[in-house]
Design an enzyme around this catalytic site. Sequence first.
Site, PDB file in Angstrom:
ATOM      1  CB  SER A  73      37.977  38.735  37.450  1.00 54.31           C
ATOM      2  OG  SER A  73      38.531  40.108  37.667  1.00 54.31           O
ATOM      3  CE1 TYR A 115      36.730  39.907  32.192  1.00 51.21           C
ATOM      4  CE2 TYR A 115      36.591  40.876  34.284  1.00 51.21           C
ATOM      5  CZ  TYR A 115      37.252  40.118  33.299  1.00 51.21           C
ATOM      6  OH  TYR A 115      38.587  39.671  33.602  1.00 51.21           O
TER       7      TYR A 115
END
Length: 252
Positions: A135, A145
Amino acid sequence: MPTALITGATAGIGAAFARRLARDGLDLVLVARDSDRLAASAAELHDRFGVKTEVVQADLATDEGIERVEKRLRDGVDLLVNNAGFGNQGTFLKVPVEDELRMLKVHCEAVLRLTYAALPGMRERGKGGIINVASVAAFLTRGTYGASKAWVVSFTEALAQEITEPNVHAVALCPGLVRTEFHERAKMDVSGVPDVLWLDADAVVDAALTDLRKGRAVSVPDPRYKAIVGFAKFVPKGLAGKLSSKTARRYD
């Protein structure tokens, strides 16, 4: 016929990979937790594109699930797409540690173990590819994350350097915001995100496959997000993280 194994294959970027690879004529091994959605996706792709479709029902947050996919990979695949992943609702101390550990299991341990299972066969055959979905958050300060996706990028870059076979490649795919089920599942309010920041899943897949063929270790789809990643390298991480957090999400 070449075969691709895709984790998290029934929705979002994983489903886009499945459609594109089936259209390109690859047989598919689809991995996900929901057996009903797996069966429906496999049947649709087979009927639409005429490719062989195999399903592996597995929860990659468990050792049993990872082992099930490892076993299939050791039988040989030509392309591995480590796409399975999720986000948690809330900041670090507001998320149960068990949920954070599940995230690390899926984003890090599963990626490492599945790559370890698939890569020896690819190197022996002298061809193959691994796409590890990370990401843009990997380049920003974005909690567990972002930290887990930063690990994916670093791991894949090191892996790409270690692979000496010219027709075996590994790439970390680092998309920005993509319209999928991801944010809804994590109960993230993204209503304030400008339309210009949203990417199309099919375009993300196209960019990943192009960069894989070119032997690039990191793929950041779309010039907008290339600019954001470039910007993040030249500003303090704390500031970049605050700006990113305000722009990209709120929690219900």
